[in-house]
Structure formats: C-alpha cells, structure tokens
Design an enzyme around this catalytic site. Structure first.
Site, mmCIF file in Angstrom:
data_model
loop_
_atom_site.group_PDB
_atom_site.id
_atom_site.type_symbol
_atom_site.label_atom_id
_atom_site.label_comp_id
_atom_site.label_asym_id
_atom_site.label_seq_id
_atom_site.Cartn_x
_atom_site.Cartn_y
_atom_site.Cartn_z
ATOM 1 N N GLY A 175 -5.039 -4.214 5.909
ATOM 2 C CA GLY A 175 -3.723 -4.071 5.283
ATOM 3 C C GLY A 175 -3.774 -4.466 3.820
ATOM 4 O O GLY A 175 -4.764 -4.215 3.116
ATOM 5 N N GLY A 176 -2.715 -5.152 3.373
ATOM 6 C CA GLY A 176 -2.614 -5.542 1.962
ATOM 7 C C GLY A 176 -3.736 -6.469 1.531
ATOM 8 O O GLY A 176 -4.091 -6.522 0.354
ATOM 9 N N GLY A 410 -24.578 16.415 -21.611
ATOM 10 C CA GLY A 410 -23.588 15.342 -21.638
ATOM 11 C C GLY A 410 -24.158 14.041 -21.105
ATOM 12 O O GLY A 410 -23.771 12.956 -21.545
ATOM 13 N N ALA A 411 -25.090 14.163 -20.154
ATOM 14 C CA ALA A 411 -25.696 12.957 -19.595
ATOM 15 C C ALA A 411 -26.562 12.250 -20.642
ATOM 16 O O ALA A 411 -26.665 11.022 -20.653
ATOM 17 C CB ALA A 411 -26.512 13.315 -18.365
#
Lengths: 520, 106
Positions: A175-176, A410-411
């Site tokens: 949960g949280g 780009g790498a």
C-alpha cells in the site's frame, strides 16, 4: 502519592520498565518471526550496527489510540525501534519495524518516532537506514496513520540529496508504505522474504481477474530484475546487512562531506597487461565490461547497483587510488550495450545520486546508440533518454569518459560528449566515434553511388571501408579536440587516476534556480 | 593392404581384452557388494533408522541447534574494506558560517 516505603526503587523500576519495553511484542512474537525464517527488529539492528553502539530513542512511546479495542492492545515502542548507532565507525540513524508488535503497522506514534529520527538525522548530517517489516497503515487509527505516512514521505524528500537514505525490505511492505522506500536512494530486498506491492493478489484478482502469487507480484526477484524498484537482492538477511555496510563504505555521511578514503593494496598494477586482451577490437565481438572494471579499480572490488535490472548498462561503486567513484559501463553482452528506456532510467538516477554525494563519475563507453523500435518509441524512449542527458549536464562532480570501442550518435553525446560537460575524454586506439555505424552511414551517404554501380555489393563494401577509415578511429575526434588522450588499454588505471587527480577539486557554477525540471 | 588385416585383428583383440577386463571387474565389484553389504546390514539392523529419528524432544533441539549454527556462523561473502572518514566534517561548520552570514545581513 504513596509513602516512600511503598514506592519501588527508581533504578529498579527503570530497569524493569526498560526490559519490558525492549521486548516489544514479547517472546511469542520473537518465536513467530523466527518460525517464518525472519529475524526480530532488534536482532536486525544488532546485525547492522557496531557492537554496543546503539542509542535508542523514545523507547516508552505508546499509541494514544483507544478506538476498536486499541486501549487493550498497547505495546511499548508502538511497533518500531528508532535510534542511532555506528556502522564501521560511521554514525547512522536507524528505524526498524517489528512485525511481531501489531503487525508492524504504522499508527500515529509509530510514525512520530520515525519522523523524529529522520529530523535528527538531517540535523546531524548522517545517513538513514530504515528496516521495513510492516503490514501497512494501522486501520484502527484512520487518518492519523495516513498523516504519519505523509510526514515520512515529506521528510524522505527533504533529506533526498542531503543525506544518503537506504531502505531494507525484510517482510511485507504494501500500500502507501511502498512510497517511502521508493523515494529513498537505495532499496535492498531479500529473496523469498521481502514483498512489496501497492495492491495485493486478492485485490488484483477482484479488479482485473489476473491470478498472480505474492512472490510473482512483489517478490525480491521481480523488483530487482523486472520493475527495478529494488537496487540490491540478497539471499538472506545476513548477506543483506553486509551489503548495506559495504554500500555505506563508499558513501559520505552527507552532501558536504567527501567520500571516505581507503588504503590500496597495490593491485591492479598501474600498467596491467591483462587489459590488452579484455576488449576485442572487432566491434561485433561481445565481452563483459565487468572484466574491464575488475582490472582497473582497486582490488577489483566493485559493488554493482541494479545488477539484474537493465543489464545493458552496468553501474556501481568502486575505488580508484583509494577514492570512491561511480562507475558506468555499457554492457556489450546484453542488447549489445544499447541505451533503452530502462537503462536510461537506471543510469540517470545513478548519475544524480553520485552528483548529489560528491562521487566522481567514470564511464566506460561502448555504445551503438539508442534501441530502435515501436515499443521503445511508444514507451517514451525520447523522454527517458533525455533524462541521461539532463543528469550528466546537471552533474558538477568530475566526469571522465573512456571510449573503449564504439560511441555512436545520441548515445555518444550522452556518455562521452565534451559538449555535455565531460571534464576528460579518453579513448583506446581502436575506438570508433561517429554519428552511426559505418554500415548504416555508408548506405545513406553513398546511396546513389551504390545504386548506380555495376556491382552494388562491392561498391557498398568499399564505401563502408572508406567511412570506417575516416571516422571509425579516435584520431578524427582527437583532431577536433573532442578526445583528450588516446591510451593503450594496459595504461587505463594510471591514466584514469591522473585524469581524476587533475579535476578532483574542480569547481563548476550553475545558474541559481529552485530546481531543474528533469523529464520524468 | 598387407598391414590392414593384421591392424584390424590387433584392434579387435585389443578391444576384446579391454572390455573383457572391464566385465570381469564389474562382476567382482557386484560380488563384493553383495557379500560385504549384506554382512553390514545383518550386523547392525535398524542403525540408520535410529540415527535418523531422534526422540521428538531431541528433534526440536537438533533443529534449533542447526538454525542457531546457520544464523551465527554463516560467514558472509561480502567484502567490506576499512575506510577513513574526514574528522573535520564541513556539515556543522558550513551551517555556522551560513547563520553568521544571515545575521550580518540583518
């Protein structure tokens, strides 16, 4: 007020109450934990900290809740032990939830204890280690439990980039509760013991009809390999705490301190012939970048982070001349070392951590580019890839790139581009630096010549070689000053140590701003 | 061609001798197992059962001891080196300098 003769001796009373409070859930809960193959909250603290170094905070705190029978179920400490102690001489603050006491559930006072510990750690400038073994929010305490979580998340965020924060999941975390570890810097899980998910198998079955076991949904193996939520997976709790100690040995206590130093044993040597055979010059042959790392850094000692997640990039901590550094390497044995969505996330987060805590970055670059395909494009590889550029541009720690083989497109920019703010760029003599591989580039640049040739295949081969001879060397980039120095593999260690020494005390200013807006 | 026939003969004889020896050895081992093994069983019948099944109280002790041994003595394989930290941390000093700067501005 009772007469003095009826009052217990204050010292005896203190001893009795302390001993009772320290028992938390009592002997029965201790046995329950052991039956499940788990240690108790206190045993875990003992495993982590140096002997006799623990100072406990708020031992006598109890819940103030009275609804739903809570007045009869009070336990000393309210299901969590908090305090401070030393790990190999380094001050750390600790919280350890006790599943044996009210399921380790988080109520108002349980949260108060953790919040107080977090605030003390931030004042002291010391790392936080949180040991989580909890059933989640204490439903009996309603909104006060939720308020407690909110305070913890807020403090996690305030402390981020100021002091290192480590979460160890050694039981359920649902949960949280999952968001506190998710905000912290490193998450450790134990195989077969740790479970982490937002909604459990029953809810998933009810909502989506999917059948999934707890282990398949939120076990350590899943989070360390598929989701990437866990950075380290240990085979048992003992190994887990040793790994935490090892991680701390690389880290400064806060963002103003320097990382700790260690003595070197003299291995590997400055000139290491072993390195000549690690990287094959043929760009199509794979090798394990960790062999390179093992032959360059002190004692070959390397703590890999996210070892089973996004294996096409390797990140972790090592030492160079006794000084800790963050190591990044493309992994040719997995997807040829391309960058993709997951590896970009993994890399960007690691770079930002190193930058926050003054750890220089050393890149071993052998990258053919970003992974093509609709799956990647639809998944947002542009946004994720941009994180890498953002993280490296933002980082002001020393940044060194060694191009060991290919660095394309780009790498190349992300991992070794001077324009991105790298301080030093080195290359091996067989490094290839180009917009793309020679095959792809020749097909585009010489398309007409190839189409019109009598023997297109022969022409294509010639043009590929022509492109390769022009760009597939480090000397073209060196001519433009985009590679500082070209080195023999055997001299890698000494070259990196020298490069690091020259920029160890670098100073790089940034424009004043509240914070940047990294493409999340 | 003159050497071919003797070569074949030699191969067959060699293989025959080797396999024959192996078969003899196998028979000897089987016979030994039968005689020696059955002798052992007769001499101490039920010994294994006794060793494998301690009293129920003892069983808990054995399990606890095994668990204790595992928890206490399992040596971790993680190498944690000794490190030196700078005793003069900038943490507190920088905060003091910051506060002094703030007061001067007032």
């Amino acid at each position: 007020m009772p007469p003095d003769s009826e009052r217990p001796d204050p010292i005896d009373e203190l001893k009795t109450l302390t001993s009772k409070a320290q028992a938390l859930g009592g002997v029965a809960s201790e046995e329950r934990q052991h039956k499940q193959g788990k240690l108790t909250a206190r045993e875990r603290i003992d495993l982590l900290l140096d002997a006799e170094s623990f100072s406990e905070l708020n031992l006598f705190v109890e819940t103030r809740a009275t609804d739903f029978g809570m007045d009869a179920r009070r336990t000393p400490g309210d299901g969590v032990i908090t305090g401070s102690g030393y790990v190999n001489g380094q001050l750390v603050f600790v919280a350890s939830q006790d599943f044996g006491a009210l399921g380790g559930s988080l109520g108002e006072m349980h949260a108060e204890k953790i919040v107080k510990m977090q605030e003390l750690a931030m004042k002291a400038g010391a790392p936080i280690v949180t040991i989580l073994d909890s059933g989640g929010a204490r439903i009996h305490e309603g909104v006060l439990a939720l308020h407690g979580y909110a305070q913890i998340f807020h403090n996690n965020t305030q402390a981020s980039g100021v002091i290192p924060q480590i979460s160890i999941i050694v039981g359920p975390c649902a949960g949280g509760a999952v968001y506190s570890p998710a905000i912290t810097d490193f998450v450790f899980m134990v195989d077969g013991l740790s479970k982490m998910f937002i909604t459990g198998p029953e809810v998933i079955k009810a909502v989506t009809g999917e059948d999934v076991s707890v282990e398949e949904l939120g076990g350590g193996a899943v989070h360390s390999s598929t989701s990437g939520n866990a950075h380290f997976l240990a085979k048992d709790e003992h190994e887990c705490f040793e790994m935490v100690k090892k991680l701390l040995s690389f880290l400064p206590s806060n963002n103003l301190d320097d990382p700790p130093l260690s003595d070197t044993t003299g291995w590997p040597p400055d000139e290491n012939p072993e390195l000549d055979g690690v990287v094959p010059a043929d760009a199509t042959r794979a090798y394990d970048v960790r062999d390179l790392v093992a032959n360059v850094f002190d004692d070959g000692d390397f703590l890999e982070v996210h070892a089973d997640f996004a294996k096409n990039i390797v990140v972790g901590f090592a030492r160079l001349g006794g000084k800790p550094v963050g190591v990044v390497g493309n992994q040719p044995t997995h997807l040829a070392g391309v960058l993709d969505i997951d590896s970009s996330d993994k890399l960007a987060r690691f770079v930002r951590f190193c930058d926050a805590f003054n750890l220089p970055l050393v890149n071993f670059v052998d990258v053919p580019g970003y992974l093509p395909g609709t799956q990647q494009e639809y998944g947002g590889v542009i946004r994720h890839g941009a994180k890498v550029l953002f993280a490296y541009s933002e980082a002001s720690v020393p940044k060194i790139a060694l191009i060991v083989r290919k660095s394309y497109g780009g790498a190349y920019i992300a991992m070794s581009g001077f324009g991105l703010g790298y301080d030093r760029v080195l290359a091996y003599p067989f490094a290839e630096i180009a917009v793309m591989g020679p095959e792809g580039a020749a097909n585009i640049i010489f398309r007409r010549e190839i189409d019109e040739a009598k023997d297109p295949e022969k022409m294509r081969g010639e043009k590929i070689e022509e492109y390769r001879s022009l760009f597939a060397t480090p000397y073209t980039a060196a001519k433009y000053g985009l590679v500082d120095v070209i080195i023999e593999p055997r001299h890698t260690r000494s070259a990196l140590i020298r490069a690091l020494e020259t920029i160890a005390h670098k100073r790089e200013d940034r424009p004043r701003k509240k914070h940047g807006n990294i493409p999340l | 061609m003159d050497a071919f026939i003797p070569g074949i003969m030699l191969t067959i004889i060699g293989m025959g001798v080797v396999f024959g020896s192996l078969i003899v050895l196998m028979v000897v081992i089987l016979l030994l197992e039968r005689f020696v093994g059955s002798g052992r069983q007769e001499a101490d019948p039920g010994a294994e059962e006794q060793e494998a099944a301690p009293q129920s109280d003892d069983l808990d002790l054995v399990l606890a001891a095994a668990a204790g041994y595992f928890l206490e003595t399992e040596s971790p394989e993680v190498y944690v080196p000794e490190v030196r930290r700078n005793a003069n941390s900038l943490w507190a000093r920088s905060a003091r300098v910051g506060r002094l700067g703030q007061r001067r501005r007032r």
